[in-house]
Design a protein around this motif. Structure first.
Motif, short mmCIF file in Angstrom:
data_model
loop_
_atom_site.label_atom_id
_atom_site.label_comp_id
_atom_site.label_asym_id
_atom_site.label_seq_id
_atom_site.Cartn_x
_atom_site.Cartn_y
_atom_site.Cartn_z
N VAL A 94 0.85 -1.18 0.00
CA VAL A 94 0.00 0.00 0.00
C VAL A 94 0.90 1.24 0.00
O VAL A 94 1.76 1.38 0.86
CB VAL A 94 -0.92 0.02 1.24
CG1 VAL A 94 -1.77 1.29 1.25
CG2 VAL A 94 -1.81 -1.21 1.25
N ASN A 129 -7.27 3.02 -11.40
CA ASN A 129 -6.16 2.65 -10.53
C ASN A 129 -6.47 3.00 -9.08
O ASN A 129 -6.03 2.31 -8.15
CB ASN A 129 -4.89 3.35 -10.98
CG ASN A 129 -3.64 2.79 -10.32
OD1 ASN A 129 -3.62 1.65 -9.84
ND2 ASN A 129 -2.59 3.58 -10.29
N THR A 164 -6.16 0.32 -6.12
CA THR A 164 -5.36 0.58 -4.93
C THR A 164 -6.21 0.40 -3.67
O THR A 164 -5.72 -0.09 -2.64
CB THR A 164 -4.77 2.00 -4.98
OG1 THR A 164 -3.99 2.13 -6.18
CG2 THR A 164 -3.88 2.28 -3.79
#
Length: 341
Positions: free
Chosen positions: A85, A135, A139
């Motif tokens: 992350v 994206n 994520t």
């Protein structure tokens, strides 16, 4: 104060602290500036002429209980930094209020752009804008895939009864900032309480996940860092999805002080974001309307708190004079989302 010495940031005291706690980190005189855009915690860019860092602290003046918790922000980015992350590298947590007048933390400065408006996204063009937002969903799926226990966050929250507790928390926050009538907000809160969905397995929840809370950069427009973890906890991951859906719904308000990225050409529609999240996470998203309505409610409360601080003269930066007008709009969208399902 001068631009290099903005309110809430005493650079001399900060330098003393850093020299004591991180000897050799700072190699020259410090300068600092307020990073505009945030409406809650204050964020400053600090430099010694060679290296750059970011300082995060609570707002000046009226601070709601349980909000603006610097220890939580610092803890979660410290736990997530070793994972996939993207978060900034933490440098220091200071809970001594004698230094800056409130607890704060320091983290690395990450190059990238937090896209807050459709105008800012326009130079990317529709294809790059679409890819960046998709994206953002991917994520989020990655964040929700982190095992809290493996990351050292097993005790970071109380997932049992999370949604009911969230509703009560935000109602309490609203009461702490009430100084005018807000038509429909009590109806919205009550309806949400009557229709609580069943939560999936708990995950790390960001709590304010949107395009202007991430830094995007590089040739591939990658997400380099997720920012603003002040509302993070362990809980229902679909609350993050609902918030992202809410911010992906164009408000059509000119000169809005709240993110307008949903109006950018190429921005995917909310339905596509929901489908992508469901496909990549494997979670049931059939109750997403409730989570989206809850996001409208939560943001109405947050904006009302900011408006309240503005009426007391306790805000720093521009754009606060228009926040109060947005609150009824968010309430109406929340009610409409519940009615339409």
């Amino acid at each position: 104060m001068s631009p290099d010495h903005p309110p809430g940031l005493d650079l001399d005291r900060l330098r003393v602290l850093l020299d004591r706690e991180r000897p050799g980190l700072v190699t020259g005189p410090l300068s600092g500036r307020l990073i505009e855009g945030g409406r809650s915690n204050l964020t400053y860019a600090v430099s010694d002429g060679t290296a750059r860092w970011v300082v995060r602290r609570p707002p000046l003046g009226h601070v709601l209980a349980t909000a603006h918790d610097m220890r939580r922000e610092h803890r979660v980015i410290s736990a997530l930094h070793p994972t996939d992350v993207p978060v900034p590298r933490p440098v220091l947590l200071c809970e001594d209020e004698e230094v800056l007048g409130a607890p704060f933390y320091v983290m690395e400065f990450v190059d990238g752009t937090p896209y807050r408006t459709a105008e800012q996204l326009a130079p990317l063009g529709p294809e790059r804008t679409r890819a960046a937002v998709l994206n953002l969903v991917d994520t989020l799926v990655g964040l929700h895939a982190v095992d809290p226990a493996e990351a050292g966050l097993a005790d970071f929250g109380r997932p049992d009864g999370f949604l009911d507790r969230q509703l009560r928390r935000w109602a309490k926050q609203l009461d702490a900032s009430r100084n005018r009538d807000l038509a429909g907000i009590d109806e919205l809160h009550a309806t949400l309480g009557r229709e609580l969905p069943r939560s999936p397995s708990p995950t790390v929840v960001h709590g304010d996940y949107r395009l202007d809370n991430v830094l995007i950069g590089g040739e591939d427009d990658e997400i380099r860092a997720i920012l603003d973890w002040e509302m993070s906890t362990l809980g229902d991951p679909l609350t993050d999805l609902g918030l992202l859906v809410m911010y992906s719904s164009p408000l059509g308000l000119p000169d809005s002080p709240v993110s307008t990225t949903a109006q950018a050409p190429g921005h995917p529609a909310p339905a596509e974001l929901i489908e992508r999240y469901a496909a990549r996470s494997g979670r049931d998203v059939s109750a997403v309307a409730w989570y989206t309505a809850f996001a409208w409610f939560k943001l109405a409360v947050i904006l009302e708190g900011i408006h309240y601080r503005y009426t007391l003269g306790q805000t720093v930066g521009r754009g606060f004079d228009r926040i109060g007008d947005l609150v009824p709009v968010f309430i109406e969208h929340g009610l409409t989302t519940l009615q339409e399902g």
